[in-house]
Design an enzyme around this catalytic site. Structure first.
Site, PDB file in Angstrom:
ATOM      1  CG  ASN A 290      -6.158   0.263   0.353  1.00  0.00           C
ATOM      2  OD1 ASN A 290      -5.105   0.253  -0.254  1.00  0.00           O
ATOM      3  ND2 ASN A 290      -6.242  -0.045   1.638  1.00  0.00           N
TER       4      ASN A 290
ATOM      5  CG  HIS B  73      -1.784  -1.184   1.353  1.00  0.00           C
ATOM      6  ND1 HIS B  73      -3.068  -1.207   0.839  1.00  0.00           N
ATOM      7  CD2 HIS B  73      -1.578  -2.426   1.875  1.00  0.00           C
ATOM      8  CE1 HIS B  73      -3.611  -2.399   1.063  1.00  0.00           C
ATOM      9  NE2 HIS B  73      -2.729  -3.156   1.691  1.00  0.00           N
TER      10      HIS B  73
ATOM     11  CG  ASP C 277      -1.129  -6.235   3.924  1.00  0.00           C
ATOM     12  OD1 ASP C 277      -1.354  -5.195   3.273  1.00  0.00           O
ATOM     13  OD2 ASP C 277      -1.989  -6.776   4.650  1.00  0.00           O
TER      14      ASP C 277
ATOM     15  N   GLY D  84      -2.693  -2.251  10.166  1.00  0.00           N
ATOM     16  CA  GLY D  84      -1.600  -2.252   9.186  1.00  0.00           C
ATOM     17  C   GLY D  84      -0.235  -2.005   9.791  1.00  0.00           C
TER      18      GLY D  84
HETATM   19  O1  DOR Z   1      -3.736  -4.401   8.010  1.00  0.00           O
HETATM   20  C1  DOR Z   1      -4.078  -4.028   6.889  1.00  0.00           C
HETATM   21  N1  DOR Z   1      -3.876  -2.762   6.471  1.00  0.00           N
HETATM   22  N2  DOR Z   1      -4.706  -4.891   6.093  1.00  0.00           N
HETATM   23  C2  DOR Z   1      -5.224  -4.513   4.920  1.00  0.00           C
HETATM   24  O2  DOR Z   1      -5.712  -5.345   4.218  1.00  0.00           O
HETATM   25  C3  DOR Z   1      -5.234  -3.085   4.532  1.00  0.00           C
HETATM   26  C4  DOR Z   1      -4.096  -2.406   5.096  1.00  0.00           C
HETATM   27  C5  DOR Z   1      -4.136  -0.903   4.934  1.00  0.00           C
HETATM   28  O3  DOR Z   1      -4.435  -0.423   3.836  1.00  0.00           O
HETATM   29  O4  DOR Z   1      -3.805  -0.192   5.890  1.00  0.00           O
END
Ligand code: DOR
Length: 430
Positions: free
Chosen positions: A101, A69, A311, A330
């Protein structure tokens, strides 16, 4: 980290070349000419060439992370495509897939093109994943065909599950026309409710709202069934529970189009680590029990889980300083990934190194249908150079992301990336 342009002739000398595509390992030098692989073997350096000493180091393909991300557009205070690229370089990654996202989400051909154009200015290869549904609202499917034409490599509403099975079926039916993967963030929202960690003894002791492993595995099972029915490509992201592993193993027997990934943090930590109330351990799906962790390790070793991903999910200190129930889900992970998984899988669980490297290179590139034979003569040089045995403590100084939300800080890791080569540059770590 020091980043410099490759010289016309660059020689990596005296290393061990580990080729995860041809599954070979040999003492050799690598000659890079004008940014491309010229020769691998015993090389007498041409005049004016620059030499990189690789004694006791491994030379392999640049790592590929199918799940990061980078927050651009809209969240540049946490990360942007440039700062995310630096974090990737520090971790040995030469290519990543960026989740959609963002704000706004990448749900149109124009926004897909924006990421492609911006990535051209960045020091690594960044591939956009498009949203499955408009505004990631889980209702209307995006214009996948037009987004693929602009460079979308896969589709996901990651961060938000696709709750409606019919929408998931439509998405898989549609994507099967292009044979491109759908990646669903599998957490049943009704079962998850307000859960912020894994349900078990630890959550009871801590008094935190929690959700069980079936929150994930019931939706993974649904997705697998629909994907097999549709003959579509499904990539299961950040697998966290032993039951999901069982479903993936069973349904892989019915379709070759199923793949799965696990994160470094689900392999490294267990819910018992949350007793520190460290909000950097708050992730979705949550870090689960010892039993789940053991099943994940076995699944990566056996190949039921194909890839390792980070991730990498940056969040600001202010947000993460909130209490456990309000902090966002996250953690970042690019810089610590190799040292963490090499420790857990190779050193503690006796996986062979070449199999681990495949799960960081060949396998994720295969899922994304990219070239996997990176040592083919004439290929653009995409290389990670690492010390497989170095033990070190991960610290804030090792972080190049704009955000520092890492529970790996102060953890002992094993194996360390020393240099990354991509797009005509070499990044050296000290
Ligand atoms: O822990 C997470 N954070 N899982 C996710 O799937 C999204 C991500 C985020 O965008 O912060």
């Amino acid at each position: 980290m020091n980043i410099s342009k490759l010289k016309k002739n660059q020689i990596l000398i005296n290393g061990t070349v580990l080729d995860p595509f041809n599954e070979t390992e040999k003492k050799a030098d690598v000659h890079i000419e004008n940014g491309k692989i010229k020769q691998i073997g015993k090389i007498s350096a041409p005049k004016n060439s620059e030499v990189v000493e690789c004694d006791n180091l491994m030379i392999t393909h640049g790592f590929f992370d199918a799940h990061v991300h980078f927050r651009e557009p809209g969240g540049e205070d946490k990360e942007d495509l440039n700062s995310g690229s630096l974090a990737a370089l520090a971790g040995g990654f030469t290519g990543v897939c960026a989740m959609p996202n963002t704000d706004p989400p990448i749900d149109t051909p124009e926004l897909t093109r924006y990421i492609i154009n911006r990535s051209e200015e960045c020091p690594i290869n960044i591939f956009p994943i498009g949203a499955v549904t408009k505004s990631q609202k889980g209702k209307e499917i995006t214009e996948m065909g037009a987004m693929i034409n602009e460079g979308a490599i896969a589709f996901s509403d990651d961060g938000v599950p696709i709750g409606d099975a019919k929408v998931m079926q439509n998405a898989l039916d549609y994507s099967s026309m292009f044979d491109i993967p759908i990646i669903n963030h599998a957490e049943d929202e009704c079962l998850k409710c307000d859960g912020v960690m894994h349900m078990g003894k630890v959550s009871t002791n801590l008094g935190l709202p929690s959700s069980p492993g079936i929150t994930e595995s019931s939706m993974v099972h649904r997705d697998l069934e629909i994907a097999v029915h549709a003959g579509a490509r499904l990539h299961v992201p950040h697998v966290s529970s032993f039951r999901s592993v069982e479903h993936i193993k069973a349904l892989k027997k019915k379709s070759e189009k199923i793949s799965a990934e696990v994160t470094a943090h689900h392999l490294f930590f267990t819910d018992e680590d949350l007793v520190s109330y460290n909000t950097n351990l708050k992730v979705a799906p949550p870090i689960r029990s010892k039993k789940d962790k053991k099943a994940l390790i076995e699944a990566v070793k056996s190949g039921t889980i194909d890839c390792i991903a980070t991730d990498h999910a940056p969040h600001t200190i202010e947000e993460k300083e909130g209490t456990f129930d309000i902090a966002p889900f996250g953690m970042i992970g690019l810089e610590s990934c190799f040292g963490a998984v090499n420790k857990i899988l190779v050193h503690d669980n006796k996986m062979d190194l070449i199999s681990l490297i495949k799960r960081l290179t060949v396998n994720p590139r295969k899922v994304m249908k990219m070239d996997q034979d990176l040592f083919k003569l004439g290929s653009n040089a995409e290389i990670a150079i690492f010390d497989p045995d170095l033990e070190w403590s991960f610290s804030s100084e090792n972080i190049f992301s704009k955000s520092h939300n890492s529970p790996f800080i102060n953890q002992r890791l094993k194996g360390r990336v020393k240099a990354t080569i991509v797009k005509g540059h070499i990044a050296r770590l000290d």
